[in-house]
Design an enzyme around this catalytic site. Structure first.
Site, PDB file in Angstrom:
ATOM      1  N   HIS A   1       0.865  -1.181   0.000  1.00  0.00           N
ATOM      2  CA  HIS A   1       0.000   0.000   0.000  1.00  0.00           C
ATOM      3  C   HIS A   1       0.905   1.236   0.000  1.00  0.00           C
ATOM      4  CE1 HIS A   1      -2.810   2.930   1.809  1.00  0.00           C
ATOM      5  NE2 HIS A   1      -3.790   2.131   1.428  1.00  0.00           N
TER       6      HIS A   1
ATOM      7  N   ASP B   1       2.362  -4.667   7.874  1.00  0.00           N
ATOM      8  CA  ASP B   1       1.182  -3.812   7.763  1.00  0.00           C
ATOM      9  C   ASP B   1      -0.053  -4.710   7.878  1.00  0.00           C
ATOM     10  OD1 ASP B   1      -1.071  -2.578   6.711  1.00  0.00           O
ATOM     11  OD2 ASP B   1      -0.026  -1.679   5.007  1.00  0.00           O
TER      12      ASP B   1
ATOM     13  N   CYS C   1      -4.742   2.858  -3.571  1.00  0.00           N
ATOM     14  CA  CYS C   1      -3.432   3.203  -2.998  1.00  0.00           C
ATOM     15  C   CYS C   1      -2.379   2.148  -3.310  1.00  0.00           C
ATOM     16  CB  CYS C   1      -3.517   3.436  -1.487  1.00  0.00           C
ATOM     17  SG  CYS C   1      -4.564   4.805  -1.038  1.00  0.00           S
TER      18      CYS C   1
ATOM     19  N   GLN D   1      -5.323  -4.865   6.829  1.00  0.00           N
ATOM     20  CA  GLN D   1      -6.398  -5.716   6.287  1.00  0.00           C
ATOM     21  C   GLN D   1      -6.416  -7.093   6.948  1.00  0.00           C
ATOM     22  OE1 GLN D   1      -8.684  -4.575   4.446  1.00  0.00           O
ATOM     23  NE2 GLN D   1      -7.791  -2.719   3.573  1.00  0.00           N
TER      24      GLN D   1
ATOM     25  N   LYS E   1     -11.101   0.050  10.295  1.00  0.00           N
ATOM     26  CA  LYS E   1     -11.339  -1.089   9.398  1.00  0.00           C
ATOM     27  C   LYS E   1     -11.784  -2.318  10.175  1.00  0.00           C
ATOM     28  CE  LYS E   1      -7.722   0.461   6.206  1.00  0.00           C
ATOM     29  NZ  LYS E   1      -8.447   0.960   5.024  1.00  0.00           N
TER      30      LYS E   1
HETATM   31  N1  PMP Z   1      -2.299  -0.647   4.482  1.00  0.00           N
HETATM   32  C1  PMP Z   1      -3.293  -1.321   3.901  1.00  0.00           C
HETATM   33  C2  PMP Z   1      -3.054  -2.706   3.428  1.00  0.00           C
HETATM   34  C3  PMP Z   1      -4.534  -0.711   3.738  1.00  0.00           C
HETATM   35  O1  PMP Z   1      -5.517  -1.372   3.136  1.00  0.00           O
HETATM   36  C4  PMP Z   1      -4.727   0.592   4.212  1.00  0.00           C
HETATM   37  C5  PMP Z   1      -6.060   1.289   4.048  1.00  0.00           C
HETATM   38  N2  PMP Z   1      -6.537   1.286   2.731  1.00  0.00           N
HETATM   39  C6  PMP Z   1      -3.659   1.234   4.820  1.00  0.00           C
HETATM   40  C7  PMP Z   1      -2.471   0.584   4.948  1.00  0.00           C
HETATM   41  C8  PMP Z   1      -3.778   2.608   5.360  1.00  0.00           C
HETATM   42  O2  PMP Z   1      -4.689   2.652   6.381  1.00  0.00           O
HETATM   43  P1  PMP Z   1      -5.071   4.066   7.007  1.00  0.00           P
HETATM   44  O3  PMP Z   1      -5.656   4.860   5.895  1.00  0.00           O
HETATM   45  O4  PMP Z   1      -6.054   3.731   8.059  1.00  0.00           O
HETATM   46  O5  PMP Z   1      -3.821   4.649   7.522  1.00  0.00           O
END
Ligand code: PMP
Length: 429
Positions: A144, A221, A387, A224, A247
Site C-alpha cells: 500500500h 502492515d 493506494c 487488512q 477497518k
Molecule cells: N495498508 C493497507 C493494506 C490498507 O488497506 C490501508 C487502508 N486502505 C492502509 C495501509 C492505510 O490505512 P489508514 O488509511 O487507516 O492509515
C-alpha cells in the site's frame, strides 16, 4: 462445514447492531433510466466497501458516547475524578490491544492516528537515524502507498536502496525472489499481511524469518488482517506491526503500532510536545516511559474507548468465525464473478491465503463507471487504484473495482453485486 460457519454466525442479529445498514436510497439503474423508468424507491444499502472502512456497531458508538456523557476529561495530568477515570480507560486500552494481538504489554502498543502514521513513525524515528548508503529496504510489489511512499522517501533522504519482492502471476509473493533479494545488506523488510488489492494473505512469519536470518528488522502492515483474522504478533515474530481502528468496526482517528519493547526503547520520539517528556529545561528534555514517549499531546481518548469496545465486540463473535465468514463470502463472490467470461479477477483463487475481498474489472467498462452503476443499485464498492498504483501498473490496468466483505455481509448482497454487473454490461454493450 463452511455453511455451518455462516449459520453459526448470526448475521441477522449482527446486522441489527448497525442501523446504517438499514439505510435506503431512491435509485434508478442506468437501464431503467434509458427506458424512461423512474426507478425503485428505497433500495437498501449493500455496503461492500469494508476494506476502506467498516461500519460501526451500536456498542462501539455507545461506548464513545458514554465517554463523552460520563467521563470526558484530559488524561495523564488530572487529579480530579473525571481525569482519573479517563486516564484509566485510556491507559487500559493499550493493555486490551496488547492482549488482542499477543503483545507483551502496554509498553509495546503506541496509539497512532492510523496505519499510515504507524509506518511514518517507524520510518522517521528508526529509518532516518539508522539507514544510510549501502543499506537496503525490501518491500513487496503489493505494498500500500502507506509503506511504499514512506520508505521510498526515507530511502531518498538516507541513501538507502528500496527493493521489491515480486509477485507471481497468481498474485502471491514470490518467496524465492524474497530469499534472493533479502541479504545481509537488508536493514528493513516491510510487507503487507493481507493485500488490500489482491486479497492475498502473505506468509509473513516466513518472511520475518528470512529477514531475521540476515539481521534485518521487519514491519508488517496488518491493516487488512487484524480486522478479520486472529493475529498474534509474537507468533509472527515481527518487530513492528500496525493496524487501523476504522477497518475493524472501530472508530476513525485511531490505529496502533506494535513494536518490540527493546526497539521502541532505543528509538527517538517521532512527535515532540506535552506528555511525552519526563523533565524539561530551557536547554533540553528527557523522554517519558513507553508507550507515552511516542504519544505527544492530547491523545485519541474517546477513540481508544471505542477501539476497546470494537475489540470486545469482535472477540465476542470470534475472530476465527469472522475469518470463516469472510472466506466463504469471498469464495462465493469469486465463483460468481469467475463464471462471467468478461470479468477479470485479481489475486489468488479462494482458499486459506485469500481474504474477504475481490478486486476485478469488467471488460470495456472503466472501474469508476462500474462503481457508479453499482451505486445506482445502492451497492457501495470501491473503484480506483486502492493506494497501490505501482501494483496496478504491474497488472496493466489503471484501476480496478473492489468488493470487500465484513461480518454483516450476506450472499444475497453478493447476488446484488452480480446483478449490477449485468446492468453495466447491458448498458455498455
Ligand atoms: N495498508 C493497507 C493494506 C490498507 O488497506 C490501508 C487502508 N486502505 C492502509 C495501509 C492505510 O490505512 P489508514 O488509511 O487507516 O492509515
Amino acid at each position: 462445514m463452511s455453511h455451518q460457519h455462516l449459520e453459526s454466525l448470526d448475521v441477522d442479529s449482527i446486522r441489527e447492531e448497525f442501523p446504517i445498514l438499514e439505510r435506503t436510497f431512491d435509485v434508478a439503474s442506468e437501464t431503467q433510466r434509458a427506458d424512461g423508468d423512474a426507478g425503485d424507491d428505497g433500495q437498501q444499502l449493500v455496503y461492500l466497501d469494508n476494506a476502506a472502512t467498516t461500519q460501526t456497531p451500536d456498542p462501539v458508538i455507545d461506548a464513545m458516547s458514554d465517554y463523552y456523557r460520563g467521563y470526558n476529561a484530559n488524561v495523564h495530568r488530572g487529579i480530579h475524578h473525571l481525569s482519573q477515570e479517563a486516564s484509566i480507560a485510556y491507559e487500559e486500552a493499550h493493555d486490551r490491544v496488547a492482549e488482542f494481538i499477543g503483545a507483551d504489554g502496554r509498553e509495546e502498543i503506541v496509539f497512532t492516528k492510523n496505519t499510515t502514521e504507524a509506518e511514518n513513525l517507524v520510518a522517521y524515528s528508526w529509518g532516518l537515524n539508522e539507514l544510510g548508503p549501502g543499506d537496503e529496504v525490501v518491500l513487496t510489489e503489493m505494498e500500500h502507498h502507506a509503506s511504499l511512499v514512506t520508505w521510498q522517501q526515507i530511502g531518498k533522504r538516507t541513501g538507502a536502496d528500496v527493493k521489491y519482492v515480486q509477485i507471481t502471476d497468481e498474485g502471491r509473493l514470490d518467496m524465492d525472489h524474497a530469499r534472493e533479494i533479502i541479504t545481509d545488506d537488508t536493514a528493513m523488510v516491510s510487507a503487507v499481511h493481507v493485500s488490500n488489492t489482491l486479497g492475498t494473505v502473505n506468509p509473513v512469519s516466513e518472511l520475518v524469518d528470512i529477514a531475521h536470518d540476515h539481521g534485518a528488522l521487519t514491519f508488517i502492515d496488518g491493516a487488512q488482517a487484524v480486522p478479520n483474522r486472529s493475529v498474534d504478533v509474537e507468533a509472527i515474530g515481527a518487530d513492528f506491526y500496525a493496524f487501523s481502528g476504522h477497518k475493524m468496526a472501530g472508530p476513525t482517528g485511531i490505529g496502533a503500532l506494535y513494536g518490540k519493547k527493546g526497539l521502541l526503547e532505543a528509538m527517538d520520539p517521532y512527535l515532540y510536545g506535552g506528555d511525552m517528556i519526563t523533565k524539561v529545561t530551557y536547554e533540553d528534555a528527557t523522554w517519558n516511559e513507553l508507550p507515552w514517549k511516542f504519544e505527544a499531546g492530547t491523545p485519541q481518548i474517546a477513540e481508544a474507548v471505542g477501539l476497546v469496545a470494537a475489540i470486545d465486540w469482535l472477540e465476542e463473535i470470534g475472530m476465527d468465525r469472522i475469518a470463516a465468514h469472510e472466506e466463504e463470502l469471498a469464495r462465493y463472490a469469486y465463483e460468481q464473478l469467475d463464471a462471467e467470461p468478461d470479468v477479470e479477477i485479481y489475486g489468488p483463487e479462494p482458499g486459506p491465503d485469500r481474504a474477504g475481498l475481490v478486486g476485478f474489472n469488467l471488460e470495456n467498462v472503466h472501474a469508476h463507471d462500474l462503481a457508479s452503476i453499482m451505486n445506482d443499485h445502492a451497492v457501495a464498492i470501491r473503484a480506483g487504484d486502492h493506494c497501490t498504483q505501482p501494483l496496478h501498473d504491474k497488472l496493466g490496468v489503471a484501476a480496478s473495482a473492489r468488493a470487500s466483505f465484513y461480518v454483516y455481509n450476506t450472499k444475497e448482497e453478493v447476488d446484488k453485486l452480480v446483478a449490477a454487473i449485468d446492468d453495466a454490461r447491458q448498458l455498455f454493450r
